[in-house]
Design an enzyme around this catalytic site. Sequence first.
Site, mmCIF file in Angstrom:
data_model
loop_
_atom_site.group_PDB
_atom_site.id
_atom_site.type_symbol
_atom_site.label_atom_id
_atom_site.label_comp_id
_atom_site.label_asym_id
_atom_site.label_seq_id
_atom_site.Cartn_x
_atom_site.Cartn_y
_atom_site.Cartn_z
ATOM 1 N N LYS A 36 0.855 -1.180 0.000
ATOM 2 C CA LYS A 36 0.000 0.000 0.000
ATOM 3 C C LYS A 36 0.894 1.235 0.000
ATOM 4 C CE LYS A 36 -3.888 2.082 2.594
ATOM 5 N NZ LYS A 36 -4.748 1.983 3.794
ATOM 6 N N SER B 283 -9.786 2.224 2.962
ATOM 7 C CA SER B 283 -8.859 2.942 2.113
ATOM 8 C C SER B 283 -7.871 2.060 1.370
ATOM 9 C CB SER B 283 -8.059 3.936 2.968
ATOM 10 O OG SER B 283 -7.226 3.251 3.892
ATOM 11 N N SER C 191 -10.122 -0.129 7.136
ATOM 12 C CA SER C 191 -9.491 0.053 5.820
ATOM 13 C C SER C 191 -8.823 -1.183 5.234
ATOM 14 C CB SER C 191 -8.470 1.188 5.883
ATOM 15 O OG SER C 191 -9.122 2.431 5.852
#
Lengths: 486, 481
Positions: free
Chosen positions: A79, A154, A178
């Site tokens: 990420k 997210s 997330s």
Amino acid sequence: MSELHLKSIAELSAGLAAGEYSSEELTRHFLARIQELDEGLNSVVTLAEEASLAAAAAADARIAKGEAGPLTGIPILHKDIFCTQGVRTACGSRMLDNFISPYDATVVSRLKDAGVVMLGKTNMDEFAMGSSNETSYYGPVRNPWDRDRVPGGSSGGSAAAVAARLAVAATGTDTGGSIRQPAALCGITGLKPTYGRVSRYGMIAFASSLDQAGPMTRSAEDAAWLLAAMAGFDERDSTSVDRPVDDYLGQLDQDIKGLRVGVVKEFFEDGLNPGMRESMETAMEQLKALGAELVDVSLPNSHHSVAAYYVVAPAECSSNLSRFDGVRFGHRCENPVDLEDLYKRSRAEGFGPEVKRRIMIGAYALSAGYYDAYYLKAQQVRQVIADDFRKAFENVDVLLGPASPETAFRLGEKSDDPVSMYLSDIYTIAVNLAGLPALSMPAPLVDGLPAGLQLIGNYFDEGRILNLAHQLQQATDWHLQMPEGY
Amino acid sequence: MQWETVIGLEIHTQLTTNSKIFSGASIAFGAEPNTQACLVDLGFPGVLPVLNEAVVKKAILFGTAVDAKIARRSVFARKNYFYPDLPKGYQISQFELPIVGPGHVDILLADGQSKRVGVTRAHLEEDAGKSLHEDFQGMTGIDLNRAGTPLLEIVSEPDMRSAKEAVAYAKKIHQIVTYLGICDGNMQEGSFRMDANVSVRPRGEEKLGTRTELKNLNSFRFLEKAINFEVDRQIDVIESGGQVTQETRLYDPQKDETRSMRSKEEANDYRYFPDPDLLPLLIDEDFIAETVREMPELPEARRQRFETQYGLSAYDADVLTATRAQADFYEVVVAQAGDAKLCANWVMVELFGALNKAGLDLGGSPVSAERFGGLVKRIADNTISGKIAKTVFEAMWDSEDSADAIIESKGLKQITDSGAIEAIVDEVLAENTQQVENYRKAPEDKQPKMLGFFVGQVMKKSQGKANPKQVNQLLQDKLKN
């Protein structure tokens, strides 16, 4: 060769060890998939082609010398919230579009040490603030199950990429859901560990007391492999916990007969989509069939969690994001006339609307005269919520519920309604407030779209929820369902 | 109207650690800009603070020295504000729960009375960097070497009633932190910084007047002058019908005045909250006990020991223990030279006098304690006279040589051989028959004064090297008959 992207970490590790293929071949295979398939998804924002091939060559050398570990040569994605030395770390924001990190996050360096190959960085909501991946400066990520729908957020880029088999696995972070919510919406397995289990050093902070990194994979078994390498005390993170890492893999095959699983009453109330309820019930039947005992459990204060979260998280983010001031790194406005102008324009241009909204909420909640009514009260609510969980775990081993009230929603559907967007994390947030470990794993599809079953463990009980998830995955094929065209 | 002054002080002391409070970077003073700032100090994305244990020990030592309660649980908080030399956009400090709770120190007033001043609290925090406004053509340079330097902020109660009391309190705190070795006390380099909160009220009034906060007080002298100016200013404002504004004022030493910096309305809302990157600081009894075991001797104890162990007067003991550096210096000298009173005189009169004249403090002394001890030792063992010693001291001041080397190379060793002295004495008497006759005829009470002439002649002939005591004795004996 063409099926390499369908193999598990254990299978790939064995294949690499046996010389059936090299890490370089494996890496090229995934690079090619990203180049071919990601255009319609936008899940990868930075492709580290050269660096990944160099890492793969190094992994092959390690394998040849017999010095390989189980993750050596396995290609994954990080990420874009994790600092990666020499590689742009933009955190989904224009603010850091030009930021090349001078160091590796602990999660990154640990996985690097284990021999993992980083293919690139995944798209995400800006500074991890969002539940649909639509707040990213790099544009929204699309859900591989239906490209008109969001992947959740997210960690939406990581979830979409793993679901589309563009990497073996990916890392994610979870502040209010997330990891779990996008895992649920994309049909993969995502684990948020106990707060303090994985180092936060080098993970760009959103809400420090809630943020936690974890694996996003296709199965509980793969998650156990990855978590084993990520977890552990880090002296550079004062909130990481100095205690040994459990043998997650060793625990996977434990019998779950007699395990007491609490069904959280509040997670099955009116807000839950009926199809989702049905999917959860199928999963519960399966658990019973495997010998688990289902018990009704109440978390009476869980309905306060969204409100408490949207005070604590913005408050911390308003302070954490102060360092992005245009002075030392990141976006700086053109020709500032003075200091005030430098601050105002750099931040106004660098941050998107959702980030600004949360900074304003947070600064307000912390301001003199409001602190007691908001921040302090929210921290008290947090304690009450943690107490609910503590009581629940006196009677059960694991808690269960949906990870999200509904399946993936359409792009734009909630972008103009922040409150409805915030409510998509209604089942995940309480876990962050309490600091507990939880995972989301695929349950039966609902109208052709993935549904996430959430398993919540007691503190440091990652091994137990992985065990339960693995046993379910041994007995079902829900986690093997794939979006068409990938 | 009779006015009463009320003063409280906030003192920032820089702690003498090797590394910063939340990172491993060095805190040495004077390095090239931005060479002693690591990613943590620079506030890079993703970095986290880790508390340096050494600062906790130093805070515990201070708290114990001022008889304060050490908090078993204290909390680091973020003080949020934007400034270019504050890399994270917040300063990590302690707000609601400081590590050191209420304590007190006793100061000596001019009338000889002792007064107790309350220490409200002392808390740990990180320093900011420096903004450099010169040399950048209208721009501002940022040096982050100082960012993250550990500070202990010591806050007093508003217990002081005059500038002199404030200075006495500040000196006391300075003495304590330097004795403890937790701060080098260097005001020029900013290791010891004072802010004063000053207000006035009609004598007899209970309620405090509106206060102003004075900044930029980097010497005890400026502290005193700034307070005195501010007190007069506030009284003028009130007596001419105005009201004192609560504000921060900067002291200008050139003009000897205070000027408004910012008023309360312009003050920041710092949005304090507990720093989620740092767990509450928990201190157990064992840690405190272990830390206090390393507590150095405090000024009062040392003063008393100097009186008893060295037989010094109260005054001498007080002067020599005024700073730890002086007391340490003195003890090195005594260890070498032995004669405690002689050492005290030489340190206080000759050394301090010379330093004073040269405008140096003890730390800048060209003569080290070891070398100075070597000099006093040669007076104590009669190798040289006190007078010659002054010459030797002057030579030492300008060189690196030891006293012995100078005595040797300049041939200054005292003549104590009585035969040699007697020969010179005889020579002098023979050359001055008239004066000898006059002396013998003179009344007894005039003779001591007249003896000086002969002593002078003998010393001159011996180039100052004859032992004056022996010379005196010999002359007296020989002139009798």
